[in-house]
Motif scaffolding. Structure first.
Motif, PDB file in Angstrom:
ATOM      1  N   ALA A 206      -4.750   5.285  -3.002  1.00 29.13           N
ATOM      2  CA  ALA A 206      -4.892   5.503  -1.557  1.00 29.13           C
ATOM      3  C   ALA A 206      -6.253   5.062  -1.045  1.00 29.13           C
ATOM      4  CB  ALA A 206      -4.660   6.981  -1.224  1.00 29.13           C
TER       5      ALA A 206
ATOM      6  N   TYR B  90       0.834  -1.204   0.000  1.00 29.63           N
ATOM      7  CA  TYR B  90       0.000   0.000   0.000  1.00 29.63           C
ATOM      8  C   TYR B  90       0.872   1.260   0.000  1.00 29.63           C
ATOM      9  CZ  TYR B  90      -3.516   3.350   1.683  1.00 29.63           C
ATOM     10  OH  TYR B  90      -4.347   4.426   1.823  1.00 29.63           O
TER      11      TYR B  90
ATOM     12  N   TYR C  25       3.048   8.720  -6.610  1.00 35.11           N
ATOM     13  CA  TYR C  25       3.179  10.179  -6.553  1.00 35.11           C
ATOM     14  C   TYR C  25       4.477  10.640  -7.229  1.00 35.11           C
ATOM     15  CZ  TYR C  25       3.251  14.861  -4.441  1.00 35.11           C
ATOM     16  OH  TYR C  25       3.281  16.210  -4.249  1.00 35.11           O
TER      17      TYR C  25
ATOM     18  N   LEU D 269       1.386   4.115  -2.985  1.00 31.28           N
ATOM     19  CA  LEU D 269       1.167   5.555  -2.810  1.00 31.28           C
ATOM     20  C   LEU D 269       2.273   6.370  -3.483  1.00 31.28           C
ATOM     21  CD1 LEU D 269       0.064   6.008   0.922  1.00 31.28           C
ATOM     22  CD2 LEU D 269      -1.331   6.215  -1.118  1.00 31.28           C
TER      23      LEU D 269
ATOM     24  N   GLN E 108      -3.697   9.246  -7.202  1.00 29.28           N
ATOM     25  CA  GLN E 108      -3.511   9.122  -5.759  1.00 29.28           C
ATOM     26  C   GLN E 108      -4.786   8.619  -5.094  1.00 29.28           C
ATOM     27  OE1 GLN E 108       0.193   9.694  -6.055  1.00 29.28           O
ATOM     28  NE2 GLN E 108      -0.615   9.486  -3.995  1.00 29.28           N
TER      29      GLN E 108
END
Lengths: 889, 121
Positions: free
Chosen positions: A258, A38, A45, A42, A254
């Motif tokens: 997320a 996870y 980015y 992320l 994102q």
């Protein structure tokens, strides 16, 4: 390096990615479902902008490149509050994109969803093209201009990848494991590549960091690299930090990784630890690489120093690694962004159009499953094509960073509606729509249009409208900030202003109120949440089922309904009416597939909905709160009931036990009576049958018959005594009683027996022994019993019995101990139970009939005293205590 | 040759009367006052019949009966329970362990002698 070689490497890399995605697509194990994956996902980015652009930005503007990482970093402490709430909302409402999120929050408004989708498209297309540009430029840099259009080929492969793994399942809310694992993998690749390049540049090309800084210090007296750049002032820092903080949540990719792809809220905690470290590590070598580029003449475009430095240093493998790092940074962004955008585009632009344009009947019959996937795939193709075209015609002179920041500023326009709607119930659909439109327009005019027009000027040779550019220039001068900062200030400022103003200016309708309640107080609903609170209407179960089947197919519909039925403990009948909970459930399932607004439309076709008034919603909310309160009360009542049941059960068991004991007692009494009767009968029969027996024999037999009879009498007496004590019918004649003389008396009475067995008796009685208030005959019975027992059980050869008595607190205590064989621990507990000696066993303890101690216990307890037994220094010690005599009694 | 009878009981008056009764009826009588003594005497004397109480301080009568029925050397030894335990389950247990007779206390001495003679015919 040949052109084909580089292309081959890219294709091989993508093939590797395919394999990872394919391998992990259908596996949910510890490797694929953990906080690390996870956290790494992320880090989508960090794009080519990070990989190449940071160094470029550092070369011209110093450490200001850090601001886009500081923004997200500053938000990390709040993730558990903010991000967890977003994830919870996303998961419980089966949201599949940020457009879903915002449209659902403001009453499932389709128009608003479309606005968000278009805003994202406008902001992200240039951003994707930036990635394509990075790939293309990096290829050109390594091999020079070639014949192949490598970037086109790579774009086509990416389309394939996105179609395969991004638009795989019709349910967009379903986790795309393969994709996410590929992305996490890419995050590792780009980090490793960047750090490796940094190490090579610093330690191999420049013999160490100190050396590098020393050289740089000699070469440049005024190093802009360590200061804010000329154009960069503190306001720029502030604004870029602000929009990157927003962008970290709001960028479609994102939001995708997320929230939509989140599988466990606890992973957020892991990410909170890993993300800051990742961002730190990937930025460590930015300045050293920029410095090294500075020191080298002809190092070329500062945006591509990461690649050109190893190339110039003739490090072939490092160059390829750098290329792969940049490539992975770019592809991960493209893949996730197109996946997210395609869901939005198909759900908010194509689908509503599709649903409206068809006739009712046609809609009812269509199988949407394949149509939907097809449109999502078409969307992917469209998005990448648009990006490719934008890259071909509109990107040229701007740096990587500037395009990226414009995108950030674009998605930041969603911030007021998004965060405002998450924590504040008041905002309504109008506030959200209007604020986004206003902010986006200003953003477009000030940041996008001048760029587009500038390119148009290059393409067609003249400037068609110069107004936009000159106006925004004029405005920024008036504000006194840089162009970017003033654009952000103006767009976000008016966005926020409109949002606040409109929130107060309009009242929410029922649907909006309902959704606002659900979003802001999500934790109140998410555990028991199974219905949107404010739904009313009638629908038939079969209609709902066939509607779902259109999107899910028959098999998955059956499964979904089965799951629902199981969870709610109900069973479906085909001709029954669907209740509001089921309708809401169906709507949520559809929301995951086609977005909330379209789901609303589909549901409304099979449901005859009643008009909901705002007062109804308030009533229902009130009601649901009352239901919750009622539930709580019910629960506590049922707990009380449970308790009562338990104690009743215990009482019942106790009663049963007593009854069993009574039966046992009866059985034991008869059993105990049998023994003396047996002897009596046998001996009597013998005397009768054998007249020729000798006189002394006869005498012996008869005297034993008398003994046994006495034994029986005693036993019967004891049984009756015990019955009297236990039933409470035995009354005590209590008087002041001098225990000292009573103990002595009893000891004396048993002296002959003691002397006969050569037992040593010691009696120690405190001379100041207080008197007690007791029935003298009963206490005598207790003493007699305990002392007789001591005589019976003490050591047969060297018997010792000791009697002590003294005052203790408010009572008088008497101990009688003997040096007999002792009593096993488990027997000590039960020794005062009547007939304990033979209860439930086939072995007999020697002598006695098992009532004496039970009687003693009863007597002592009737006097409010205590009786006990213990093993003390190998002696068995029975003790009892009686309350002292108090004069006034 | 007199038949050997082993009396196993811990109640003195019962032992006394049984011993007297059996001796008068021309039996060779042995006495055990608890289970352990009984097992010793079984080994030594190999009685033709045992009068067996069940509740005793150490080894209980059931256990003795079980051992008797397991020993090949005691295959001809008859076991008669004399017990105050009068529940059907107790009696059944005695017969299951191979007892030849189960008499509950109190018993008739005339009947007992008759049964012993029948068993030892």
């Amino acid at each position: 390096m040949s052109e084909l070689g580089l292309l081959l490497i890219s294709v091989l890399y993508l093939l590797g990615l395919f394999l990872i995605a394919f391998y992990s697509e259908n596996r949910l194990n510890r490797l694929t479902n953990n906080g690390w994956v996870y956290a790494l996902s992320l880090m989508v980015y960090c794009t080519a902008w990070t990989f190449y652009g940071s160094v470029g930005k550092a070369s011209t503007d110093g450490i200001s490149f850090l601001s886009i990482y500081i923004g997200p970093l500053l938000t990390v402490p709040f993730w558990w509050i903010v991000l967890r709430k977003i994830v919870r909302v996303t998961k419980t409402m089966r949201i599949s994109s940020i457009a879903d999120f915002i449209s659902l929050r403001y009453g499932k408004h389709n128009g608003l969803g479309s606005i968000v989708a278009i805003a994202c498209l406008l902001a992200i297309i240039p951003y994707i093209s930036l990635q394509l540009k990075a790939i293309s430029n990096s290829i050109t840099l390594i091999q020079g201009e070639g014949n192949f259009n490598s970037s086109l080929i790579i774009a086509i492969i990416l389309v394939l990848f996105a179609v395969l793994f991004g638009a795989r399942n019709v349910d967009a809310n379903q986790r795309k494991n393969g994709l996410i694992n590929a992305i996490a993998f890419e995050s590792i690749i780009k980090l490793v590549a960047f750090v490796f390049v940094g190490v090579v540049v610093v330690y191999v090309l420049n013999s160490g960091i100190t050396n590098l800084y020393a050289k740089a210090g000699v070469a440049f007296s005024d190093l802009s690299i360590f200061s804010f750049g000329d154009e960069m002032d503190y306001s720029d820092w502030f604004f870029t930090t602000l929009i990157s903080a927003f962008a970290f949540f709001l960028l479609p990719r994102q939001f995708q990784v997320a929230s939509v792809e989140a599988s466990d809220e606890k992973h957020i905690l892991t990410a909170m630890r890993i993300v800051p470290v990742y961002l730190l590590v990937i930025n460590i070598f930015v300045i050293p690489i920029a410095l090294a580029g500075y020191l080298l003449e002809n190092s070329g475009d500062p945006d591509f120093l990461v690649l050109s430095l190893p190339l110039i240093g003739q490090f072939k493998l490092v160059t390829i690694l750098a290329y792969i790092g940049g490539f992975s940074a770019a592809t991960s962004m493209i893949l996730v962004s197109t996946t997210a955008l395609s869901t939005m585009l198909s759900n908010y632009v194509f689908l509503p159009f599709l649903l409206r344009s068809r006739k009712e009947d046609a809609v009812q019959k269509t199988n949407y499953q394949s149509t939907l996937l097809l449109w999502r795939r078409i969307s992917i193709v469209i998005i990448i094509t648009l990006s490719f075209l934008y890259f071909k015609f509109f990107t040229g002179i701007e740096s990587l960073v500037s395009i990226g920041l414009v995108s950030f500023a674009g998605v930041a326009q969603l911030a007021p509606a998004f965060f405002g709607g998450l924590f504040w119930k008041k905002p309504n659909q109008k506030a959200a729509s209007r604020s986004i439109v206003v902010g986006l327009s200003i953003w477009f005019i000030m940041l996008v249009l001048p760029n587009l027009l500038g390119h148009l000027e290059i393409v067609i040779g003249s400037a068609p409208v110069d107004l936009a550019e000159s106006t925004s220039e004029y405005i920024s001068k008036q504000i006194g900030l840089s162009h970017l900062s003033s654009a952000i200030l103006l767009s976000l400022g008016s966005n926020f202003g409109v949002f606040t103003w409109q929130s107060f200016a309009h009242k929410q309708n029922a649907k909006e109120l309902n959704q606002a309640e659900l979003f802001v107080d999500i934790y109140n609903y998410s555990e028991s949440f199974d219905s949107s609170v404010a739904w009313r209407g009638k629908a038939f179960f079969l209609d709902i089922k066939s509607l779902l089947a259109q999107f899910l197919g028959n098999e998955r519909t059956e499964r979904a309904l089965e799951r629902y039925a199981k969870r709610n403990g109900i069973s479906f009948e085909n001709d029954s009416e669907a209740d509001s909970k089921l309708v809401s459930y169906a709507e949520r399932v559809l929301t995951g597939i086609i977005g909330p607004a379209s789901a609303r439309i589909m549901i409304s076709r099979v449901v005859q909905e009643e008009e909901i008034r705002i007062s109804d919603v308030l009533d229902m909310l009130q009601e649901s709160q009352e239901v919750i309160a009622l539930n709580k009360e019910l629960r506590s009542k049922s707990r009380q009931l449970e308790k009562a049941t338990k104690s009743l059960k215990a009482a019942n068991e106790k009663l049963q036990e007593y009854s069993d004991l009574k039966n046992e007692f009866l059985y034991t009494v008869t059993h105990e009576l049998r023994t003396p009767i047996t002897s009596i009968r046998a001996m009597a029969e013998i005397v009768q049958d054998m007249p020729d027996m000798e006189a002394h024999e006869k005498e012996e037999f008869i005297s034993q018959i008398i003994n046994e009879s006495e034994r029986m009498t005693k036993l019967i007496g004891n049984v009756l005594d015990l019955e009297k004590f236990e039933s409470g019918s035995q009354l005590l004649e209590k008087n002041e009683l001098d225990l000292k003389s009573l103990v002595n008396e009893e000891a004396m009475a048993l002296k002959p027996l003691i002397g006969e067995k050569n037992i040593v008796l010691s009696v120690e009685i405190n001379s100041a022994l207080a008197s007690v208030y007791a029935d003298v005959e009963r206490i005598r019975q207790v003493l007699n019993n305990l002392i007789s027992n001591a005589i019976k059980y003490c050591d047969q050869k060297n018997g010792k019995i000791s009697i002590t008595a003294y005052n203790k607190d408010d009572s008088v205590k008497v101990n009688i101990s003997n040096n007999g064989p002792g009593i096993a621990q488990e027997d000590l507990k039960n020794i005062f139970d009547k007939f304990y000696q033979i209860k439930n066993q086939t072995k007999r303890k020697p002598q006695g009939h098992g009532l004496g101690l039970a009687i003693c216990k009863n007597i002592i307890e009737m006097h409010k005293g205590k009786i006990s037994v213990e093993m003390l220094n190998d002696n068995v010690r029975f003790s009892f205590s009686l309350p002292r005599y108090i004069k006034s009694e | 040759m007199f038949k050997k009878v082993l009396i196993v009981d811990d109640e003195p008056n019962i032992v006394m009367s049984l011993e007297f009764l059996l001796r008068k009826n021309k039996f060779n009588v042995f006495i055990a006052r608890n289970g352990t003594e009984a097992l010793d005497l079984l080994e030594k004397e190999m009685p033709d019949l045992i009068l067996l109480d069940i509740m005793m301080p150490d080894v209980d009568g059931y256990e003795i009966c079980r051992q008797v029925k397991q020993k090949p050397s005691l295959v001809n030894t008859k076991v008669v329970f004399l017990s105050a335990k009068s529940k059907t389950s107790d009696i059944e247990k005695g017969y299951e362990l191979g007892a030849d007779l189960y008499l509950t206390k109190p018993f008739s001495t005339r009947n007992l002698i008759k049964e012993i003679n029948r068993l030892l015919e």
